[in-house]
Design a protein around this motif. Structure first.
Motif, short mmCIF file in Angstrom:
data_model
loop_
_atom_site.label_atom_id
_atom_site.label_comp_id
_atom_site.label_asym_id
_atom_site.label_seq_id
_atom_site.Cartn_x
_atom_site.Cartn_y
_atom_site.Cartn_z
N THR A 1 9.71 4.34 -2.41
CA THR A 1 9.31 3.19 -3.22
C THR A 1 10.49 2.27 -3.48
O THR A 1 10.38 1.04 -3.34
CB THR A 1 8.69 3.66 -4.56
OG1 THR A 1 7.55 4.47 -4.27
CG2 THR A 1 8.29 2.48 -5.41
N VAL B 1 0.84 -1.20 0.00
CA VAL B 1 0.00 0.00 0.00
C VAL B 1 0.88 1.25 0.00
O VAL B 1 0.61 2.21 -0.72
CB VAL B 1 -0.96 0.00 1.20
CG1 VAL B 1 -1.64 1.34 1.39
CG2 VAL B 1 -1.99 -1.11 1.05
N SER B 2 1.94 1.21 0.78
CA SER B 2 2.88 2.34 0.84
C SER B 2 3.54 2.58 -0.52
O SER B 2 3.69 3.73 -0.96
CB SER B 2 3.93 2.08 1.91
OG SER B 2 4.89 3.11 1.91
N GLY C 1 2.33 1.81 -3.46
CA GLY C 1 1.31 2.38 -4.35
C GLY C 1 1.07 3.86 -4.07
O GLY C 1 0.99 4.67 -4.99
N ALA C 2 0.97 4.20 -2.80
CA ALA C 2 0.74 5.61 -2.44
C ALA C 2 1.94 6.47 -2.82
O ALA C 2 1.76 7.59 -3.32
CB ALA C 2 0.46 5.71 -0.93
N ASN C 3 3.14 5.97 -2.59
CA ASN C 3 4.33 6.74 -2.94
C ASN C 3 4.49 6.91 -4.46
O ASN C 3 4.90 7.98 -4.92
CB ASN C 3 5.59 6.11 -2.35
CG ASN C 3 5.74 6.44 -0.89
OD1 ASN C 3 5.68 7.59 -0.50
ND2 ASN C 3 5.92 5.42 -0.07
N TYR D 1 1.97 7.00 -6.55
CA TYR D 1 0.91 7.95 -6.90
C TYR D 1 1.35 9.39 -6.63
O TYR D 1 1.08 10.29 -7.42
CB TYR D 1 -0.37 7.62 -6.12
CG TYR D 1 -1.48 8.60 -6.39
CD1 TYR D 1 -2.24 8.50 -7.56
CD2 TYR D 1 -1.80 9.60 -5.48
CE1 TYR D 1 -3.26 9.39 -7.82
CE2 TYR D 1 -2.82 10.49 -5.73
CZ TYR D 1 -3.55 10.39 -6.90
OH TYR D 1 -4.56 11.27 -7.15
N HIS D 2 2.04 9.60 -5.51
CA HIS D 2 2.50 10.94 -5.13
C HIS D 2 3.89 11.26 -5.68
O HIS D 2 4.49 12.26 -5.30
CB HIS D 2 2.48 11.09 -3.61
CG HIS D 2 1.10 11.07 -3.04
ND1 HIS D 2 0.17 12.07 -3.26
CD2 HIS D 2 0.46 10.16 -2.25
CE1 HIS D 2 -0.96 11.79 -2.64
NE2 HIS D 2 -0.81 10.62 -2.03
#
Length: 133
Positions: A98, A84-85, A87-89, A91-92
């Motif tokens: 990552t 999840v981390s 994916g979020a990283n 995305y941002h």
């Protein structure tokens, strides 16, 4: 949960037929062994290993559902959070974290493959105070 209970209540015959094949006989022997809980934990905590078959196999054993789901949750949670981390990283557009998390995951995968048998032996010997029955 669905896969575990499906096997336990409805699909036992199908999965047992699969486990009787030559390439799965080692798993059948492990399921009858008291090392199975430790084995599941090690398999589930190593990122990148296919785990679905072991969920079905656990449904065939006498392992209590609460014990199985606790093992599953504890072992898979760190890598679920890591993915999840990542994916979020991504995305941002934070590529540094990552790369670090991905490198740690790859290292854990390699070390897990290399040392899984030793870990299983040590944890089962420690758990019962016996040397790997």
């Amino acid at each position: 949960m669905i896969a575990f209970y499906f096997t336990r209540f409805l699909g036992g015959t199908l999965i047992e037929g699969l486990l009787k094949r030559d390439k799965f006989k080692w798993m059948r022997g492990m399921m009858d062994n008291n090392k199975f809980s430790v084995f599941l934990f090690i398999i589930f905590i190593i990122p990148g290993l296919p785990k679905d078959m072991f969920i079905y196999a656990a449904g065939l054993t006498t392992i209590k559902p609460l014990r199985f789901f606790t093992i599953l949750l504890i072992a898979r949670l760190p890598w679920l959070l890591a993915s999840v981390s990542i994916g979020a990283n991504i995305y941002h557009k934070n590529y540094g974290p990552t790369i670090i998390i991905s490198a740690i995951s790859v290292l854990a995968f390699i070390l897990g493959l290399i040392y899984k048998d030793k870990l299983i032996h040590r944890l089962t010997a420690f758990k019962g105070g016996k040397s790997g029955q």
